[in-house]
Design an enzyme around this catalytic site. Structure first.
Site, PDB file in Angstrom:
ATOM      1  N   HIS A 213      44.566  30.283  36.369  1.00 56.65           N
ATOM      2  CA  HIS A 213      43.425  31.132  36.710  1.00 56.65           C
ATOM      3  C   HIS A 213      42.458  30.437  37.672  1.00 56.65           C
ATOM      4  O   HIS A 213      41.377  30.940  37.953  1.00 56.65           O
ATOM      5  CB  HIS A 213      42.707  31.513  35.401  1.00 56.65           C
ATOM      6  CG  HIS A 213      41.754  32.642  35.505  1.00 56.65           C
ATOM      7  ND1 HIS A 213      40.409  32.504  35.231  1.00 56.65           N
ATOM      8  CD2 HIS A 213      41.922  33.940  35.846  1.00 56.65           C
ATOM      9  CE1 HIS A 213      39.797  33.661  35.393  1.00 56.65           C
ATOM     10  NE2 HIS A 213      40.692  34.546  35.775  1.00 56.65           N
ATOM     11  N   LYS A 215      40.625  28.873  41.025  1.00 53.65           N
ATOM     12  CA  LYS A 215      40.366  29.275  42.401  1.00 53.65           C
ATOM     13  C   LYS A 215      39.831  28.056  43.139  1.00 53.65           C
ATOM     14  O   LYS A 215      38.682  27.652  42.940  1.00 53.65           O
ATOM     15  CB  LYS A 215      39.350  30.414  42.504  1.00 53.65           C
ATOM     16  CG  LYS A 215      39.843  31.753  41.935  1.00 53.65           C
ATOM     17  CD  LYS A 215      39.440  31.938  40.508  1.00 53.65           C
ATOM     18  CE  LYS A 215      39.860  33.315  39.995  1.00 53.65           C
ATOM     19  NZ  LYS A 215      39.675  33.425  38.532  1.00 53.65           N
ATOM     20  N   ASP A 220      41.145  20.258  55.062  1.00 53.01           N
ATOM     21  CA  ASP A 220      41.123  18.911  55.646  1.00 53.01           C
ATOM     22  C   ASP A 220      40.640  17.832  54.686  1.00 53.01           C
ATOM     23  O   ASP A 220      40.258  16.736  55.120  1.00 53.01           O
ATOM     24  CB  ASP A 220      40.260  18.877  56.914  1.00 53.01           C
ATOM     25  CG  ASP A 220      40.947  19.534  58.106  1.00 53.01           C
ATOM     26  OD1 ASP A 220      42.187  19.688  58.059  1.00 53.01           O
ATOM     27  OD2 ASP A 220      40.254  19.915  59.064  1.00 53.01           O
ATOM     28  N   HIS A 384      31.682  39.532  38.149  1.00 55.00           N
ATOM     29  CA  HIS A 384      32.858  38.726  37.840  1.00 55.00           C
ATOM     30  C   HIS A 384      32.552  37.241  37.906  1.00 55.00           C
ATOM     31  O   HIS A 384      33.392  36.406  37.566  1.00 55.00           O
ATOM     32  CB  HIS A 384      33.984  39.091  38.831  1.00 55.00           C
ATOM     33  CG  HIS A 384      35.310  38.519  38.473  1.00 55.00           C
ATOM     34  ND1 HIS A 384      35.883  37.482  39.168  1.00 55.00           N
ATOM     35  CD2 HIS A 384      36.189  38.827  37.480  1.00 55.00           C
ATOM     36  CE1 HIS A 384      37.056  37.187  38.643  1.00 55.00           C
ATOM     37  NE2 HIS A 384      37.261  37.977  37.616  1.00 55.00           N
ATOM     38  N   LYS A 386      31.189  33.551  36.949  1.00 55.40           N
ATOM     39  CA  LYS A 386      31.152  32.829  35.675  1.00 55.40           C
ATOM     40  C   LYS A 386      30.306  31.574  35.895  1.00 55.40           C
ATOM     41  O   LYS A 386      30.700  30.682  36.650  1.00 55.40           O
ATOM     42  CB  LYS A 386      32.563  32.432  35.221  1.00 55.40           C
ATOM     43  CG  LYS A 386      33.596  33.596  35.239  1.00 55.40           C
ATOM     44  CD  LYS A 386      34.564  33.407  36.337  1.00 55.40           C
ATOM     45  CE  LYS A 386      35.678  34.425  36.467  1.00 55.40           C
ATOM     46  NZ  LYS A 386      35.935  35.428  35.556  1.00 55.40           N
ATOM     47  N   ASP A 391      18.638  24.133  30.608  1.00 54.02           N
ATOM     48  CA  ASP A 391      17.404  23.342  30.675  1.00 54.02           C
ATOM     49  C   ASP A 391      17.050  22.835  32.075  1.00 54.02           C
ATOM     50  O   ASP A 391      16.311  21.849  32.193  1.00 54.02           O
ATOM     51  CB  ASP A 391      17.503  22.127  29.734  1.00 54.02           C
ATOM     52  CG  ASP A 391      17.334  22.514  28.274  1.00 54.02           C
ATOM     53  OD1 ASP A 391      16.793  23.606  28.000  1.00 54.02           O
ATOM     54  OD2 ASP A 391      17.742  21.721  27.407  1.00 54.02           O
TER      55      ASP A 391
END
Length: 466
Positions: A213, A215, A220, A384, A386, A391
């Site tokens: 999952h 991404k 370079d 979507h 996440k 603090d």
């Protein structure tokens, strides 16, 4: 001679009770929130339940994949040693713990931009690919051959024409609607492309529900992206428009991103990462750390960090996630933090793309609201993204949802931000989420209809299997 029908029925009854008894002995030893769901399924449907448990009940990769992952340890150790030269002068306890969880240390000398404009973020990626001189690595859950995907494929085509080494890893389940077309188009322009965790039924069997999952986009070895952004039109689901968040980074942390990609590339191709490591030059003041997680790691990295930090929080915690199917440890951490007087804000999406998952997560709202957790439903878009902030000291941007799938089944990656400015930048984005959200009120929520509550609780029963 055939046994009488009555005898066959008796044998079936005996087999079913043996399966039920065995489940009572074996499954509770897992000591997971999912155990109750498996026991319930097996007691009602012993034989189908057993077969399903044998197929997907244990979140483990095939033995061969675990052995290959262990072969990566020397390469990861070399990266860790190289990155150690860029450690901050006074690394935090969080950074030291996350190095044990995910192998890579925190590094100073980075620059990070948080990009929450969907099209603009992909535009930046295309521009970076067009400027690439040596290599472009892409690891992504969804890579479509729609308008957005083709814009990235065209940039990769131009890069290949310049002699750039272009490699792509695609999850075949995440990209199930497009994977053949996307791979055909990528291969046609000379991009070296592989499926992650390809499905196998026999030798080296790979489960359909254990997915990569992550991404990560690396250019370079100097520029890296990490977050929730896939390569697909933002409105690829009818009636749903996605809102994402991805971090564009430069500096030493990009070496950790590249190491994760090359590790996954090795797992799918057998090509070992190169021995030589050349760190990018320092580019800013951001202190960043990459935390990969997955079934091959000893602990559920993102969940372990989230629970610990909620228990450590003193003033405020903001958590944004599209999917919220927590286990008891996470629920207890939310409720305990709120009981201690911490301002806990949970930002979820009002727009829904998985109705059963949404019903299951709704079943947790009442207890959290009673505990003092503030729940906000983001309107207009499917949020979507996440991300987490604690603090004003720690921020997390990544691919992990607050759900059992991300905790136990999926390969995920999180980017940790430690410096004051980077954390403040995320908090500003999170405040905009809250400002454009609908706040749930406990007195209104408890008055929702009983039929809806029944559906929520039924969905919750099967939520560990979703």
């Amino acid at each position: 001679m055939d046994l009488p029908a009555l005898t066959w029925g008796m044998l079936l009854d005996i087999a079913e009770w043996v399966i039920r008894a065995g489940a009572l002995v074996v499954i509770p030893f897992r000591r997971k929130f999912t155990a109750a769901a498996w026991l319930l399924l097996i007691f009602f449907l012993p034989i189908p339940g057993l077969l399903l448990f044998l197929m997907i009940g244990q979140p483990r990769f095939p033995k061969g994949r675990i052995e290959r992952f262990e072969l990566l340890r020397p390469a990861f150790d070399r990266v860790t040693k190289a990155l150690s030269a860029s450690k901050p002068d006074q690394p935090s306890a969080v950074a030291a713990f996350c190095e044990k969880l995910g192998l890579f240390p925190a590094t100073a000398g980075n620059q990070v931009e948080l990009l929450d404009d969907y099209d603009a973020a992909l535009g930046r990626l295309v521009a970076d690919i067009d400027a690439a001189k040596e290599r472009v690595f892409i690891l992504v859950y969804i890579f479509a051959d729609d308008k957005t995907g083709c814009s990235v494929i065209d940039a990769l085509r131009r890069a290949v024409a310049r002699g750039v080494d272009c490699r792509v890893l695609i999850d075949p389940i995440g990209s199930i609607h497009w994977v053949r077309g996307t791979i055909d188009k990528l291969c046609a322009v000379g991009v070296n492309t592989r499926r992650t965790l390809p499905l196998r039924l026999l030798r080296g069997r790979t489960r359909r529900d254990m997915r990569n999952h992550r991404k990560l986009f690396i250019v370079d070895g100097q520029i890296g992206y990490a977050g929730s952004q896939n390569i697909v039109d933002k409105n690829f689901r009818p009636g749903v428009t996605n809102r994402e968040l991805i971090a564009r980074c430069t500096g030493p942390v990009v070496t950790a991103m590249e190491a994760v990609f090359l590790g996954d590339w090795f797992l799918e191709t057998g090509t070992q990462p190169p021995d030589g490591i050349q760190l990018p030059a320092p580019s800013g003041d951001a202190v960043l750390q990459l935390l990969p997680s997955g079934p091959e790691y000893p602990l559920e990295g993102f969940e372990t960090l989230l629970v610990w930090q909620l228990h450590q929080a003193e003033k405020r915690a903001i958590i944004a996630t599209p999917y919220f199917i927590p286990d008891q440890d996470v629920i207890a951490a939310f409720r305990t933090a709120a009981a201690r007087g911490v301002e806990v804000d949970l930002v979820l999406s009002k727009v829904v793309d998985h109705p059963i998952v949404n019903l299951a997560q709704r079943s947790y709202y009442e207890a959290l609201l009673h505990a003092g957790v503030r729940i906000h439903l983001f309107d207009d878009y499917l949020l979507h993204a996440k991300n987490v902030s604690i603090d004003g000291k720690l921020a997390i941007v990544g691919s992990s949802n607050v759900d059992l799938r991300s905790f136990q089944l999926n390969e995920e990656v999180s980017l940790l931000l430690y410096d004051t400015k980077s954390v403040a930048d995320l908090e500003a984005i999170q405040r905009r989420y809250i400002e454009t959200s609908i706040a749930l009120k406990l007195d209104e929520w408890v008055r929702r209809g009983h039929p809806v509550q029944v559906l929520e609780n039924l969905a919750r029963l099967v939520s560990p299997l979703l």
